[in-house]
Structure formats: C-alpha cells, structure tokens
Write a protein that holds these residues in place. Structure first.
Motif, short mmCIF file in Angstrom:
data_model
loop_
_atom_site.label_atom_id
_atom_site.label_comp_id
_atom_site.label_asym_id
_atom_site.label_seq_id
_atom_site.Cartn_x
_atom_site.Cartn_y
_atom_site.Cartn_z
N ILE A 2 0.86 -1.18 0.00
CA ILE A 2 0.00 0.00 0.00
C ILE A 2 0.90 1.23 0.00
N ASP A 3 0.73 2.10 -0.98
CA ASP A 3 1.52 3.34 -1.05
C ASP A 3 0.68 4.51 -0.59
N LEU A 4 1.19 5.24 0.39
CA LEU A 4 0.49 6.39 0.96
C LEU A 4 1.44 7.57 1.03
N THR A 5 0.86 8.77 1.03
CA THR A 5 1.62 10.00 1.20
C THR A 5 1.06 10.73 2.41
N LEU A 6 1.94 11.23 3.25
CA LEU A 6 1.53 12.02 4.41
C LEU A 6 2.09 13.43 4.25
N ASP A 56 -3.99 8.55 -0.67
CA ASP A 56 -3.71 7.27 -1.31
C ASP A 56 -3.30 7.50 -2.76
N VAL A 57 -2.91 6.44 -3.46
CA VAL A 57 -2.42 6.59 -4.84
C VAL A 57 -3.51 7.05 -5.79
N GLY A 58 -4.76 6.87 -5.43
CA GLY A 58 -5.87 7.33 -6.26
C GLY A 58 -6.17 8.80 -6.08
N GLY A 59 -5.50 9.45 -5.13
CA GLY A 59 -5.69 10.88 -4.89
C GLY A 59 -6.70 11.21 -3.81
N SER A 60 -7.29 10.19 -3.19
CA SER A 60 -8.23 10.43 -2.10
C SER A 60 -7.47 10.88 -0.86
N GLU A 61 -7.95 11.95 -0.23
CA GLU A 61 -7.25 12.51 0.93
C GLU A 61 -8.09 12.39 2.19
N ARG A 78 -11.22 1.19 2.03
CA ARG A 78 -10.25 0.70 1.05
C ARG A 78 -9.89 -0.77 1.29
N GLY A 79 -10.45 -1.38 2.33
CA GLY A 79 -10.13 -2.77 2.65
C GLY A 79 -8.80 -2.93 3.36
#
Length: 114
Positions: A2-6, A56-61, A78-79
C-alpha cells in the motif's frame, strides 16, 4: 504494498499521532512517503491548516486522520483496516503496532505515543 503519502511539517505532534495510529490499524505492508509542506509555498497554502493529510495513490485525501474513527473509516473503505486492532483500540487497549512503529499507549482513556 500500500503506497500512501503524508503531508506534514516538522514538529507536528498530530502528524506523529496519525503515523502511530496508521501503523497500528493498517492491515498489510505499506510504504509512507512524508512530504514536508513548509519547503513548498503551494503545498503550504494547500495543506497548511489541514495537516496531517493522508493521501492514497488514487488521490483520495483524509484530513484529521489522527482521530481514530476517521482513520479507521478511511482504511476500512479501502479494505486496509485491521479489524482486530481496531476493536482492541476501541476497547481502550493499545493495539500491537507493526514492527518498527511507534507504540500507542492508553492511560485513563487517553492515548499517548510511546
């Protein structure tokens, strides 16, 4: 993975809290890229009063992910939610964090980073 950005900034205690909760509640392996907003005027303007912001990688914040229920809901959608860890946290016990993650301790109904 899972790739996330903070989106964060130096000394942000709410960002640290969100990282600890994320480590305790996420199911599976993940990679967290931290983006320092103070080094970019555009990012500072966009996220300055909203940090921490998890993306998330889909752009959801997710704003205010340091609130356990908000983070749990976002992960569940997101499961990615570890349901056992979430139930443990809701019961007032600190869930076992993943290896290398900060520990969240609960004392008198309040959660503290260990």
């Amino acid at each position: 993975m899972i790739d996330l950005t903070l989106y964060t900034t130096l000394g942000c205690h709410l960002c640290e809290r969100q990282e600890a909760l994320l480590a305790a509640l996420i199911r599976g392996a993940y990679r967290l890229e931290k983006v320092e907003i103070s080094e970019d005027d555009t990012l500072a303007e966009r996220y300055g009063v909203r940090i921490p912001v998890l993306r998330d990688v889909g752009g959801s914040e997710l704003d205010r992910g340091f609130e356990p229920q908000r983070l749990a809901d976002w992960l569940a959608a997101r499961g990615w939610l570890d349901e056992t860890a979430w139930q443990t946290l809701r019961a007032g016990e600190a869930p076992a964090p993943q290896a290398g993650a900060p520990r969240v301790e609960v004392r008198h109904g309040r959660r503290y980073l260990g």
